[in-house]
Design a protein around this motif. Structure first.
Motif, PDB file in Angstrom:
ATOM      1  N   ARG A   1      -9.206  -4.425  14.261  1.00 54.83           N
ATOM      2  CA  ARG A   1      -7.956  -4.105  13.855  1.00 54.83           C
ATOM      3  C   ARG A   1      -7.188  -3.430  14.748  1.00 54.83           C
TER       4      ARG A   1
ATOM      5  N   ASN B   1       2.205  -5.941   3.012  1.00 55.34           N
ATOM      6  CA  ASN B   1       1.214  -6.955   3.146  1.00 55.34           C
ATOM      7  C   ASN B   1       2.013  -8.188   2.780  1.00 55.34           C
TER       8      ASN B   1
ATOM      9  N   PRO C   1      -2.470  -1.819  -4.481  1.00 50.69           N
ATOM     10  CA  PRO C   1      -2.636  -2.930  -5.700  1.00 50.69           C
ATOM     11  C   PRO C   1      -3.025  -4.084  -4.945  1.00 50.69           C
ATOM     12  N   VAL C   2      -3.644  -5.041  -5.878  1.00 53.95           N
ATOM     13  CA  VAL C   2      -3.632  -6.329  -5.613  1.00 53.95           C
ATOM     14  C   VAL C   2      -2.349  -7.017  -5.362  1.00 53.95           C
ATOM     15  N   TYR C   3      -2.289  -7.891  -4.326  1.00 50.83           N
ATOM     16  CA  TYR C   3      -0.940  -8.372  -4.169  1.00 50.83           C
ATOM     17  C   TYR C   3      -0.644  -9.274  -5.016  1.00 50.83           C
TER      18      TYR C   3
ATOM     19  N   ARG D   1      -4.650  -0.392  14.348  1.00 53.65           N
ATOM     20  CA  ARG D   1      -3.810   0.462  13.220  1.00 53.65           C
ATOM     21  C   ARG D   1      -2.622   0.966  14.047  1.00 53.65           C
TER      22      ARG D   1
ATOM     23  N   GLU E   1       0.881  -1.180   0.069  1.00 49.14           N
ATOM     24  CA  GLU E   1      -0.020  -0.144  -0.074  1.00 49.14           C
ATOM     25  C   GLU E   1       0.802   1.123   0.044  1.00 49.14           C
TER      26      GLU E   1
ATOM     27  N   SER F   1       2.537 -12.431   2.743  1.00 49.31           N
ATOM     28  CA  SER F   1       2.207 -13.874   3.080  1.00 49.31           C
ATOM     29  C   SER F   1       2.932 -14.908   2.391  1.00 49.31           C
TER      30      SER F   1
ATOM     31  N   ASN G   1      -4.976 -13.354   6.920  1.00 48.65           N
ATOM     32  CA  ASN G   1      -4.329 -14.397   6.434  1.00 48.65           C
ATOM     33  C   ASN G   1      -2.980 -13.825   5.959  1.00 48.65           C
ATOM     34  N   LYS G   2      -2.370 -12.783   6.504  1.00 44.75           N
ATOM     35  CA  LYS G   2      -1.334 -12.123   6.039  1.00 44.75           C
ATOM     36  C   LYS G   2      -0.634 -11.343   7.348  1.00 44.75           C
TER      37      LYS G   2
HETATM   38  P1  ADP Z   1      -6.286  -3.223   4.882  1.00 47.97           P
HETATM   39  O1  ADP Z   1      -6.132  -4.493   5.758  1.00 47.97           O
HETATM   40  O2  ADP Z   1      -5.002  -2.480   4.779  1.00 47.97           O
HETATM   41  O3  ADP Z   1      -7.409  -2.500   5.018  1.00 47.97           O
HETATM   42  P2  ADP Z   1      -6.655  -5.180   2.579  1.00 47.97           P
HETATM   43  O4  ADP Z   1      -7.214  -5.826   3.419  1.00 47.97           O
HETATM   44  O5  ADP Z   1      -7.707  -4.759   1.502  1.00 47.97           O
HETATM   45  O6  ADP Z   1      -6.470  -3.566   3.114  1.00 47.97           O
HETATM   46  O7  ADP Z   1      -5.225  -5.251   1.715  1.00 47.97           O
HETATM   47  C1  ADP Z   1      -4.279  -4.395   1.674  1.00 47.97           C
HETATM   48  C2  ADP Z   1      -3.404  -4.981   0.873  1.00 47.97           C
HETATM   49  O8  ADP Z   1      -2.954  -6.243   1.307  1.00 47.97           O
HETATM   50  C3  ADP Z   1      -3.684  -4.933  -0.400  1.00 47.97           C
HETATM   51  O9  ADP Z   1      -2.656  -4.754  -1.331  1.00 47.97           O
HETATM   52  C4  ADP Z   1      -3.929  -6.412  -0.755  1.00 47.97           C
HETATM   53  O10 ADP Z   1      -4.007  -6.893  -2.016  1.00 47.97           O
HETATM   54  C5  ADP Z   1      -3.108  -7.070   0.236  1.00 47.97           C
HETATM   55  N1  ADP Z   1      -3.600  -8.468   0.512  1.00 47.97           N
HETATM   56  C6  ADP Z   1      -4.532  -9.005   0.906  1.00 47.97           C
HETATM   57  N2  ADP Z   1      -4.439 -10.431   1.071  1.00 47.97           N
HETATM   58  C7  ADP Z   1      -3.033 -10.658   0.987  1.00 47.97           C
HETATM   59  C8  ADP Z   1      -2.278 -11.882   0.992  1.00 47.97           C
HETATM   60  N3  ADP Z   1      -2.748 -12.935   1.406  1.00 47.97           N
HETATM   61  N4  ADP Z   1      -0.875 -11.737   1.023  1.00 47.97           N
HETATM   62  C9  ADP Z   1      -0.397 -10.497   0.650  1.00 47.97           C
HETATM   63  N5  ADP Z   1      -1.123  -9.321   0.700  1.00 47.97           N
HETATM   64  C10 ADP Z   1      -2.345  -9.309   0.787  1.00 47.97           C
END
Ligand code: ADP
Ligand code: MG
Length: 708
Positions: free
Chosen positions: A442, A330, A282-284, A444, A201, A332, A453-454
């Motif tokens: 959460r 993030n 972005p998507v991970y 923060r 992020e 995993s 899961n991450k």
């Molecule tokens: P937040 O928890 O920060 O509010 P999100 O859960 O939507 O936001 O995800 C934040 C970032 O974590 C995004 O870039 C998302 O793609 C990534 N993310 C989600 N799942 C995984 C995963 N299993 N492994 C790594 N990154 C992940």
């Protein structure tokens, strides 16, 4: 193509992906190429030539004139040197365009000016870039035309890594190998590979370009070095998730389009907490690609901003007094058959595999907290970490109520018997059906938070690459997994392995519960509590660097083939140097602005006021000028103080510059130069509050962050 609004049609149109390759080379070449990927052997020259030819054809069809080996040296940004396809040779009256397998695989930039930390003397200019075929080539398209970018690693003549990608790739391999051992020992027979995923992020500020240009501190050092607080800051929290202004919206729209064409899955956008601050997530993706893509995100944000007469600021703390910017890593680990190693399932207390991986990470994070801290060390992050808006420099972990309760059960009774289940939320509205709560809320404020899961590592600075932090996470995980696998592999059968696993979980829970913290990580109480628990609080970059070269660190990285001792030592050297250089630029910029712009402005202010006082006195007498006189006294006193502070800073900056690079110099900048900078700033910021706005030589904080 540019006007196409159908994202699925143009997504990745500038990427030479596997599909494009397969379409353009023979099946035989493609199979050979795949095989080399698996055994890591040298690519046959015929196959390399076939791939290069296919890549060239594709690039030419897309209007490319040049290619470049795109790499990520220790500067933290990317580097490229363009070569045209032009060969200088003619055929049938036409210029032959060339690109060979050799040129694809290896480059030899005269790289003597990249930071090498003593790994290479400047007279030994040779360095190599080598094609990393795990990240696809892509086309950069800007005023320079269309350039085919080939992701590469960068190393010295003698094979030491000079970039951020090589250690990252090595660490992903290491963690994959060790994770597979654990999985197998616990009875997994289906998975073949483990990969690291990263979702980065990205926070950033956007300001008006003309105002930015009028702030030489932003131009030279990336952050403001002066600036009194405006009457309004971020206290109303009205910017966070606020509706996006038209000008910013138009910018975001362009950014997304550019990124999607480059195959970057830009997903989420919103306003952040500070005025003028925003975020893109972005998507991970697989860590290597995510790292490249994050570089492209940063570059694209900057490039597109200028097209909108905006400037994108990626510095960790561009404005004092409001939030700084970070980058959440993030992280995993998943298997090729879709298992996420950190997925707790419905009843995590019964999920031995999950608990083994979870506890292994906690152990690694506890043991290598210093390295994690170091992995996010850039000068700008010193101003952000612990400054009320970001986690402090103490590494702790947040797991949420459910998992923390399991760990408490393990520690207290040697066994976990239940998983707290969350109920549902019912808002009492028929139009809003009830929903299941997440297992945890959460937090923060935690630097290392488990989010379903991450793990979300939130200490990374906004301008930094995610490569280093990911490398450390992978390395510490590899080490923990290896130790666990060594134990598990002693088991004669699955049942015995499970028993050993249970014992390991309990032991790790007992040994490492101390890094769990679920309270307010921004509070003073936590800092005190962390000291009691013996957790390191490494508040500044200079102190963090020595973590790289401890015996513990060398052992970790050498054992898993991630860095050699020599590479670690060179990195430490580069970091000390980088710190000193950055602070020197900031100090010199302050001296320049204060002496050439601000002090003259204060003098002008005092002169105008003195003239005005004389006129008032002669017009209506002495008493009526008393308020003006008070202000004049105040301004004159400030002028004296500012001048003294300026001279002091100049002297110290000169002393610092005369030293040679290394820890001692960095310490001098931190302990002597920075306090002198702060002293000058506080005088000048006070002056800004009394000198008329029309006289002040640069845009104010209010102009910069509230008028985008
Ligand atoms: P937040 O928890 O920060 O509010 P999100 O859960 O939507 O936001 O995800 C934040 C970032 O974590 C995004 O870039 C998302 O793609 C990534 N993310 C989600 N799942 C995984 C995963 N299993 N492994 C790594 N990154 C992940
Ligand atoms: Mg986040």
């Amino acid at each position: 193509m540019e006007e196409n609004t159908n994202v699925s049609e143009f997504f990745g149109c500038r990427v030479f992906d596997d599909k494009a390759l397969r379409k353009r080379i023979s099946k035989e070449s493609y199979d050979k190429y795949q095989k080399t990927l698996l055994d890591g052997k040298e690519l046959e020259s015929d196959v390399a030539n076939d791939i290069a030819k296919a890549m060239k054809e594709w690039a030419l069809e897309h209007g490319c004139t040049h290619y470049t080996h795109w790499f990520q040296p220790m500067t933290g940004i990317t580097a490229e040197k363009h070569d045209a396809f032009v060969s200088g040779k003619m055929e049938n009256d036409k210029q032959i365009l060339e690109f060979s397998g050799k040129e694809l695989i290896k480059g030899e930039p005269d790289a003597s000016s990249f930071p090498s930390g003593g790994l290479r003397a400047t007279f030994e200019a040779r360095g190599y870039t080598a094609w990393d075929c795990t990240s696809p080539a892509f086309i950069k398209n800007d005023a320079a035309g269309s350039i085919l970018c080939i992701p590469t690693i960068f190393c010295s003549y003698t094979g030491e890594a000079l970039d951020k990608k090589t250690p990252l790739l090595r660490s992903s391999q290491a963690v994959a190998t060790q994770a597979m051992r654990v999985l197998k020992a616990l009875g997994n027979t289906s998975s073949k590979q483990v990969k690291t995923n990263v979702g980065a992020e990205q926070e950033y500020f956007l300001v008006d370009r003309d105002k930015y240009k009028a702030r030489k501190d932003l131009v030279f050092s990336g952050r403001t070095l002066f600036g009194a607080m405006p009457p309004k800051g971020q206290e109303l929290e009205d910017h966070y998730f606020g509706s996006i202004r038209e000008r910013v919206g138009a910018f975001m729209r362009d950014v997304n389009k550019e990124l999607w064409m480059l195959g970057v899955p830009a997903k989420t956008q919103h306003n952040e907490v500070a005025p003028a601050q925003h975020e893109l997530a972005p998507v991970y993706e697989e860590a290597n690609i995510a790292t490249d893509h994050n570089q492209l995100v940063m570059e694209t944000l900057k490039k597109v901003a200028e097209r909108h007469n905006l400037m994108c600021i990626l510095h960790e703390k561009p404005f004092a007094g409001v939030n700084g910017s970070g980058k959440h890593n993030n992280w995993s680990l998943t298997t090729d058959d879709g298992i996420n190693l950190f997925s707790p399932g419905k009843k995590p207390h019964e999920n031995i595999t999950f608990l083994v991986f979870l506890m292994a990470i906690l152990k690694g994070v506890d043991k290598h907290a210093d390295l994690l801290r170091e992995s996010v060390a850039v000068p700008g992050n010193d101003l952000r970490l612990g400054a009320d808006e970001a986690p402090p420099a103490i590494v702790s972990a947040f797991l949420g109520e459910q998992l923390e309760d399991i760990i408490n059960q393990l520690v207290e009774t040697g066994e976990a018997k239940t998983s707290i289940q969350k109920g549902t939320v019912n808002m009492g509205l028929s139009a809003v059906p009830e929903w299941k709560k997440d297992a945890t809320d959460r937090n923060r404020t935690s630097p290392f938070a488990f989010t379903g899961n991450k793990f979300e590592f939130r200490m990374v600075g906004s301008s930094d690459s995610v490569a280093e932090s990911t490398t450390v996470l992978n390395a510490l995980a590899a080490e923990s997994f290896c130790e666990i696998a060594d134990e598990l592999e002693k088991a004669a059968n699955a049942k015995e392995a499970e028993k050993i696993a249970k014992d390991i979980i309990v032991k790790l829970a007992k040994d490492h519960r101390r890094i769990l913290f679920s309270g307010n990580g921004y509070s003073k109480e936590w800092v005190e509590e962390a000291v009691k628990r013996g957790l390191p609080n490494i508040t500044n970059m200079v102190d963090s660097i020595e973590a790289l070269t401890t015996d513990k660190s060398v052992k970790l990285f050498e054992e898993f083939g991630i860095y050699t001792r020599k590479e670690l030592e060179s990195r430490a050297e580069i970091k000390y140097e980088m710190y000193s250089k950055q602070i020197n630029i900031e100090a010199r910029t302050m001296i320049d602005i204060a002496s050439k712009h601000i002090i003259p402005a204060i003098i002008q202010g005092t002169t105008e006021l003195a003239t005005s006082i004389n006129q008032v006195v002669s017009a209506i007498g002495e008493e009526m000028a008393s308020t003006q006189k008070e202000i004049l006294y105040e301004m004159s006193a400030n002028l004296t103080d500012s001048k003294v502070a300026l001279e002091n800073l100049s002297d110290l900056a000169d002393k610092a510059s005369a030293m040679s690079y290394g820890k001692e110099m960095a310490v001098f900048y931190r302990d002597k130069v920075i306090p002198a900078m702060n002293e000058l700033r506080s005088n000048i910021d006070a002056a800004e509050m009394i000198v008329s706005k029309s006289t002040w030589p640069m845009p104010s904080y209010g102009d910069l962050i509230f008028e985008v």
